[in-house]
Structures are given as C-alpha cells and as structure tokens.
Design a protein around this motif. Structure first.
Motif, PDB file in Angstrom:
ATOM      1  N   LYS A 104       0.831  -1.224   0.000  1.00 56.66           N
ATOM      2  CA  LYS A 104       0.000   0.000   0.000  1.00 56.66           C
ATOM      3  C   LYS A 104       0.864   1.273   0.000  1.00 56.66           C
ATOM      4  O   LYS A 104       0.390   2.358  -0.328  1.00 56.66           O
ATOM      5  N   ARG A 105       2.148   1.135   0.335  1.00 52.32           N
ATOM      6  CA  ARG A 105       3.048   2.293   0.350  1.00 52.32           C
ATOM      7  C   ARG A 105       3.466   2.730  -1.061  1.00 52.32           C
ATOM      8  O   ARG A 105       4.098   3.771  -1.221  1.00 52.32           O
ATOM      9  N   ILE A 106       3.135   1.896  -2.090  1.00 49.57           N
ATOM     10  CA  ILE A 106       3.438   2.371  -3.451  1.00 49.57           C
ATOM     11  C   ILE A 106       2.154   2.686  -4.226  1.00 49.57           C
ATOM     12  O   ILE A 106       2.170   2.806  -5.465  1.00 49.57           O
ATOM     13  N   HIS A 125      14.094  -0.954   5.822  1.00 55.32           N
ATOM     14  CA  HIS A 125      14.377  -0.919   7.259  1.00 55.32           C
ATOM     15  C   HIS A 125      13.128  -0.628   8.096  1.00 55.32           C
ATOM     16  O   HIS A 125      13.244  -0.100   9.197  1.00 55.32           O
ATOM     17  N   HIS A 126      11.945  -0.931   7.543  1.00 53.60           N
ATOM     18  CA  HIS A 126      10.713  -0.786   8.324  1.00 53.60           C
ATOM     19  C   HIS A 126      10.329  -2.135   8.944  1.00 53.60           C
ATOM     20  O   HIS A 126      10.584  -3.176   8.348  1.00 53.60           O
ATOM     21  N   LEU A 127       9.670  -2.056  10.089  1.00 50.49           N
ATOM     22  CA  LEU A 127       9.244  -3.286  10.767  1.00 50.49           C
ATOM     23  C   LEU A 127       8.189  -4.024   9.944  1.00 50.49           C
ATOM     24  O   LEU A 127       7.494  -3.412   9.142  1.00 50.49           O
ATOM     25  N   ILE A 286      -6.343  13.755   5.616  1.00 54.47           N
ATOM     26  CA  ILE A 286      -5.362  14.482   6.420  1.00 54.47           C
ATOM     27  C   ILE A 286      -4.175  13.562   6.656  1.00 54.47           C
ATOM     28  O   ILE A 286      -4.334  12.422   7.092  1.00 54.47           O
ATOM     29  N   LYS A 287      -3.012  14.045   6.303  1.00 53.36           N
ATOM     30  CA  LYS A 287      -1.790  13.253   6.475  1.00 53.36           C
ATOM     31  C   LYS A 287      -1.269  13.478   7.893  1.00 53.36           C
ATOM     32  O   LYS A 287      -1.199  14.609   8.371  1.00 53.36           O
ATOM     33  N   ILE A 288      -0.977  12.394   8.566  1.00 50.03           N
ATOM     34  CA  ILE A 288      -0.506  12.475   9.946  1.00 50.03           C
ATOM     35  C   ILE A 288       0.998  12.205   9.966  1.00 50.03           C
ATOM     36  O   ILE A 288       1.444  11.212   9.382  1.00 50.03           O
ATOM     37  N   SER A 289       1.762  13.046  10.619  1.00 47.10           N
ATOM     38  CA  SER A 289       3.176  12.770  10.868  1.00 47.10           C
ATOM     39  C   SER A 289       3.408  12.787  12.364  1.00 47.10           C
ATOM     40  O   SER A 289       2.984  13.724  13.047  1.00 47.10           O
ATOM     41  N   LEU A 290       4.086  11.770  12.849  1.00 47.13           N
ATOM     42  CA  LEU A 290       4.349  11.677  14.286  1.00 47.13           C
ATOM     43  C   LEU A 290       5.842  11.504  14.530  1.00 47.13           C
ATOM     44  O   LEU A 290       6.520  10.782  13.789  1.00 47.13           O
ATOM     45  N   ARG A 291       6.344  12.165  15.567  1.00 45.83           N
ATOM     46  CA  ARG A 291       7.751  12.003  15.947  1.00 45.83           C
ATOM     47  C   ARG A 291       7.846  11.915  17.466  1.00 45.83           C
ATOM     48  O   ARG A 291       7.086  12.578  18.184  1.00 45.83           O
ATOM     49  N   SER A 292       8.782  11.113  17.943  1.00 43.37           N
ATOM     50  CA  SER A 292       9.019  11.065  19.382  1.00 43.37           C
ATOM     51  C   SER A 292      10.509  11.031  19.649  1.00 43.37           C
ATOM     52  O   SER A 292      11.298  10.728  18.756  1.00 43.37           O
ATOM     53  N   ASN A 307      -4.505   4.369  11.281  1.00 48.02           N
ATOM     54  CA  ASN A 307      -4.358   3.392  10.205  1.00 48.02           C
ATOM     55  C   ASN A 307      -2.975   3.472   9.548  1.00 48.02           C
ATOM     56  O   ASN A 307      -2.833   3.360   8.338  1.00 48.02           O
ATOM     57  N   GLY A 308      -1.967   3.692  10.358  1.00 41.63           N
ATOM     58  CA  GLY A 308      -0.618   3.881   9.805  1.00 41.63           C
ATOM     59  C   GLY A 308       0.412   3.004  10.471  1.00 41.63           C
ATOM     60  O   GLY A 308       0.120   1.899  10.930  1.00 41.63           O
ATOM     61  N   GLY A 309       1.620   3.499  10.516  1.00 40.43           N
ATOM     62  CA  GLY A 309       2.716   2.731  11.094  1.00 40.43           C
ATOM     63  C   GLY A 309       4.022   3.463  10.898  1.00 40.43           C
ATOM     64  O   GLY A 309       4.027   4.670  10.700  1.00 40.43           O
ATOM     65  N   GLY A 310       5.102   2.714  10.907  1.00 39.95           N
ATOM     66  CA  GLY A 310       6.412   3.330  10.710  1.00 39.95           C
ATOM     67  C   GLY A 310       7.388   2.894  11.773  1.00 39.95           C
ATOM     68  O   GLY A 310       7.323   1.767  12.277  1.00 39.95           O
ATOM     69  N   HIS A 311       8.278   3.784  12.122  1.00 38.97           N
ATOM     70  CA  HIS A 311       9.318   3.471  13.103  1.00 38.97           C
ATOM     71  C   HIS A 311       8.887   3.917  14.499  1.00 38.97           C
ATOM     72  O   HIS A 311       7.965   4.704  14.650  1.00 38.97           O
ATOM     73  N   LEU A 312       9.617   3.456  15.513  1.00 42.11           N
ATOM     74  CA  LEU A 312       9.344   3.841  16.899  1.00 42.11           C
ATOM     75  C   LEU A 312       9.289   5.372  17.046  1.00 42.11           C
ATOM     76  O   LEU A 312       8.355   5.930  17.610  1.00 42.11           O
ATOM     77  N   ASN A 313      10.279   6.055  16.512  1.00 44.27           N
ATOM     78  CA  ASN A 313      10.391   7.507  16.706  1.00 44.27           C
ATOM     79  C   ASN A 313       9.880   8.353  15.537  1.00 44.27           C
ATOM     80  O   ASN A 313       9.876   9.582  15.622  1.00 44.27           O
ATOM     81  N   ALA A 314       9.513   7.719  14.443  1.00 45.79           N
ATOM     82  CA  ALA A 314       9.024   8.484  13.275  1.00 45.79           C
ATOM     83  C   ALA A 314       8.000   7.635  12.569  1.00 45.79           C
ATOM     84  O   ALA A 314       8.314   6.577  12.025  1.00 45.79           O
ATOM     85  N   SER A 315       6.751   8.089  12.602  1.00 47.91           N
ATOM     86  CA  SER A 315       5.729   7.286  11.932  1.00 47.91           C
ATOM     87  C   SER A 315       4.662   8.202  11.360  1.00 47.91           C
ATOM     88  O   SER A 315       4.732   9.427  11.497  1.00 47.91           O
ATOM     89  N   GLY A 316       3.698   7.598  10.695  1.00 44.87           N
ATOM     90  CA  GLY A 316       2.674   8.412  10.059  1.00 44.87           C
ATOM     91  C   GLY A 316       1.433   7.605   9.791  1.00 44.87           C
ATOM     92  O   GLY A 316       1.384   6.407  10.036  1.00 44.87           O
ATOM     93  N   GLY A 317       0.437   8.297   9.271  1.00 51.19           N
ATOM     94  CA  GLY A 317      -0.807   7.623   8.941  1.00 51.19           C
ATOM     95  C   GLY A 317      -1.711   8.567   8.170  1.00 51.19           C
ATOM     96  O   GLY A 317      -1.278   9.644   7.738  1.00 51.19           O
ATOM     97  N   GLU A 318      -2.961   8.128   7.999  1.00 53.56           N
ATOM     98  CA  GLU A 318      -3.906   8.923   7.223  1.00 53.56           C
ATOM     99  C   GLU A 318      -5.225   8.998   7.980  1.00 53.56           C
ATOM    100  O   GLU A 318      -5.581   8.079   8.712  1.00 53.56           O
ATOM    101  N   PHE A 319      -5.944  10.110   7.775  1.00 53.42           N
ATOM    102  CA  PHE A 319      -7.242  10.260   8.419  1.00 53.42           C
ATOM    103  C   PHE A 319      -8.214  10.834   7.414  1.00 53.42           C
ATOM    104  O   PHE A 319      -7.927  11.846   6.767  1.00 53.42           O
TER     105      PHE A 319
HETATM  106  P1  5GP Z   1       6.600  11.166   7.491  1.00 51.93           P
HETATM  107  O1  5GP Z   1       6.130  11.762   8.767  1.00 51.93           O
HETATM  108  O2  5GP Z   1       7.984  11.616   7.155  1.00 51.93           O
HETATM  109  O3  5GP Z   1       5.616  11.277   6.386  1.00 51.93           O
HETATM  110  O4  5GP Z   1       6.725   9.608   7.756  1.00 51.93           O
HETATM  111  C1  5GP Z   1       7.615   9.098   8.692  1.00 51.93           C
HETATM  112  C2  5GP Z   1       7.615   7.594   8.624  1.00 51.93           C
HETATM  113  O5  5GP Z   1       6.334   7.115   8.985  1.00 51.93           O
HETATM  114  C3  5GP Z   1       7.845   7.033   7.228  1.00 51.93           C
HETATM  115  O6  5GP Z   1       9.197   6.795   7.019  1.00 51.93           O
HETATM  116  C4  5GP Z   1       7.066   5.756   7.244  1.00 51.93           C
HETATM  117  O7  5GP Z   1       7.822   4.754   7.844  1.00 51.93           O
HETATM  118  C5  5GP Z   1       5.936   6.022   8.188  1.00 51.93           C
HETATM  119  N1  5GP Z   1       4.660   6.381   7.544  1.00 51.93           N
HETATM  120  C6  5GP Z   1       4.271   7.598   7.104  1.00 51.93           C
HETATM  121  N2  5GP Z   1       3.037   7.566   6.626  1.00 51.93           N
HETATM  122  C7  5GP Z   1       2.596   6.303   6.767  1.00 51.93           C
HETATM  123  C8  5GP Z   1       1.362   5.639   6.440  1.00 51.93           C
HETATM  124  O8  5GP Z   1       0.397   6.225   5.948  1.00 51.93           O
HETATM  125  N3  5GP Z   1       1.308   4.321   6.717  1.00 51.93           N
HETATM  126  C9  5GP Z   1       2.350   3.651   7.284  1.00 51.93           C
HETATM  127  N4  5GP Z   1       2.205   2.342   7.531  1.00 51.93           N
HETATM  128  N5  5GP Z   1       3.504   4.235   7.590  1.00 51.93           N
HETATM  129  C10 5GP Z   1       3.638   5.541   7.343  1.00 51.93           C
END
Ligand code: 5GP
Ligand code: MN
Length: 345
Positions: A104-106, A125-127, A286-292, A307-319
C-alpha cells in the motif's frame, strides 16, 4: 570494518540475479523522501556503472530540495507516465523495492508490481515486511535504506565501482533519515561508512546545505505561522501543529514546504511527542506525521488511531475526515497514551 548485517545467502542469491539481469527497475514509496530517493539513486548509479538498463520509478513527485541529486531528472513519476512505467515494470527482469515494507506504500503502482513476472527483492528498514518479494533484506535496526544499499554493494564486492554521484545519493539518504545524524545515529558503523563515502570525493557539508538550506522565503514564513498556532499539552509532554489547505494556499505552499516541521516541537523542553496534521493537496484526507524522542512508540499510536505505522520515533498515517475530527482523535490518543508519555525513563 563493517559488521555483516545482510545474510551471506541473500547476498549470493541477489548476486546471481544481478549477473543474469539486464532490465532492472527500482521502485520506492509514495511521497518519496530523502532516503527513498537517495537509496534508489544510489543503487541506480551502481547498476548503471555495470551496464544494466536501470529505471527508477516512484508513485508521485518528490520535494524540490532533492532535485539537485545526480540522476534525479531520470526518475519516472508513475502518476504522470503510467503507461510507460507499466511497460517497464512488466518487462523488467528484476524489481528492487526500496524503503518500503508494504504494497500500500506504493499506491497505484502496486498492481503493476504484483502482476510483473520479474524477480523481486525488498531492501528496507521498516518493521513487519509484507511477503511480496522473493528476497527480503529487511533490517529495522539500520537507520536508512541508503545505508543498506552501501552495505549491499560492498558485500557484492563492488565498493570500488561506487562513483562520487552514487556516494552523494547514499549520503543524502543516510543524512535525511537520521535528521542530519541527530537521531537513530549512534551506530558507530554509520561514521565508518561516511568516511568511505568521503573517500569518493563527496562534500557532505555542501549536501547538508543543498537539502536543508535552500528553502523559499514563503516556507520560512509558513513555519512561523504554523508554530504560532501550535498547541502544547504539558500534561502529556506533547505538542500538535496543523496546516489546512486554505492555509497552504495563503503561503503559496509547494510540495516539501512543510518537511521537517513535525520535528520542531520536540525542541521544547520536556516535549517528547509531536504530531503534525496536514490536509493533503492530492487526496481528500489528512496526512498524519508523528515524531518522538526516547522510547515512546509513535508507530503503535499511528497504527491504533490513524491506520498507519512506521518506526518507533518516526511514523505516520492517514485520516479521512475534517481537521477538527482529526484533532479530536489525536487528543483521544493522548489520553490513552498519557501513562507512557509521562513515564519517567
Ligand atoms: P513522514 O512523517 O515523514 O511522512 O513519515 C515518517 C515515517 O512514517 C515514514 O518513514 C514511514 O515509515 C511512516 N509512515 C508515514 N506515513 C505512513 C502511512 O500512511 N502508513 C504507514 N504504515 N507508515 C507511514
Ligand atoms: Mn527510510
């Protein structure tokens, strides 16, 4: 010397494919970042030097601050040249899937990649890698896919064939996925690799300036605006910034202009979790970006609430909903995760 992170059997397997392949396609994730483009072009320059027919295809446009990268002009954008890209994907001998773990990431490219009879390798390097590639080189402890590309090329025995251009791309990906070596960057081997890249003649200070210090005036003003509207949640050691479409047009927003904004609230004392909500310009969401910083798992929160994912300290999702609704979901998530957010580590 570098630790052998990638298993020898996988190196051998890919080396066999590599010897036989002529047409190689490299694909990376939607809204490509420095590591997506850096790893793709790093591999591209290497394969090109070995007389392979190589094409890099990404789902959509990448930010302006990556356009200086050698080879970036040859990157094919799937949303603009779908038919041509579909043909390249269908006719490839090998498809290299870089810096993503799930189809789904492509986006819309997934169907073509799945349908292609090409041999497929994932370098990432994603989980939790999904099972769509025959060779899976997935190493979440490594801070960038670009670093993995360097390791792969070296282990195949081709360090001497890495060009200055290739080294510049690899360095860029390593740098951007660690925030200029300020997080996920305590592995000393990173600095051994940088030293090797410097031996290729790269100017790392110039690369830093090209990536981080070539923004427009309006981007800086937008940053000031977004920060002045920031909400801080002292009880949860957290902060939230938002950006609507209307605000984007007021500041002549172009893709990439809000890159890095999500990190800024983490510079406040005690804030260990930051969220950036941005109305997307292409899709109604709405694009969600999360950092810790530290041990707070923003990928867990992203999966549970966005509904997203990513790394422990950097992740994201969609709303899918309004900004107000997204903000309410975020505040609900804060309540739930308050114990973790306030735990003394
Ligand atoms: P960014 O905040 O830079 O868009 O995303 C940071 C990291 O969160 C990305 O490298 C990716 O691993 C993960 N990520 C961002 N958006 C999504 C998403 O919609 N779904 C998932 N599964 N991971 C995301
Ligand atoms: Mn990456």
């Amino acid at each position: 010397m570098l630790t052998k992170v990638i298993e020898q059997a996988k190196i051998d397997h890919f080396s066999k494919w590599f010897e036989r392949a002529d047409k190689i396609v490299i694909v990376s994730h939607v809204s490509p970042d420095g590591d997506a483009i850096g790893s793709s072009l790093g591999l591209y320059h290497f394969l090109d030097s070995q007389e392979k027919t190589v094409n890099v295809i990404v789902p959509n446009a990448f930010p302006d601050f990556l356009r200086w990268m050698p080879g970036s002009k040859d990157i094919l954008l799937y949303d603009r040249y779908k038919d041509f890209a579909d043909k390249l994907i269908a006719e490839a001998d090998v498809i290299c899937c870089l810096d993503f773990n799930a189809l789904k990431r492509i986006d819309d490219m997934a169907d073509a990649v799945v349908a292609s009879p090409a041999r497929k390798i994932m370098i990432d390097h994603h989980l939790y890698p999904e099972d769509f590639c025959k060779i899976v080189m997935s190493y979440p402890k490594i801070s960038s896919t670009s670093e993995l590309i360097f390791r792969l090329i070296c282990r195949m025995g081709y360090f001497s064939d890495i060009t200055k251009e290739g080294a510049e791309c690899i360095y860029t990906g390593m740098m951007t996925d660690t925030g200029g070596f300020t997080y996920n960057s305590n592995n000393r081997e990173i600095y051994f690799i940088i030293s090797e890249l410097l031996s290729k003649g790269i100017d790392k200070d110039d690369i830093y300036r090209k990536v981080y210090n070539t923004y427009s005036e309006s981007r800086l003003r937008l940053m000031g605006y977004v920060l002045s509207n920031m909400t801080v949640y002292p009880d949860c050691n957290s902060a939230l910034i938002t950006l609507t479409k209307a605000e984007q047009s007021k500041f002549n927003y172009i893709k990439g202009d809000s890159e890095g904004f999500v990190n800024i609230p983490l510079s406040i004392k005690n804030v260990c979790f930051s969220c950036f909500l941005r109305e997307d310009t292409e899709k109604p969401m709405i694009k969600i970006s999360l950092r810790s910083v530290g041990t707070f798992p923003c990928n867990q929160l992203a999966a549970e609430f966005f509904n997203g994912g990513g790394h422990l300290n950097a992740s994201g999702g969609e709303f899918f909903g309004t900004m107000e609704e997204a903000k309410a979901v975020f505040e609900k998530a804060l309540e739930k995760y308050k114990p973790l957010l306030t735990a003394k580590s």
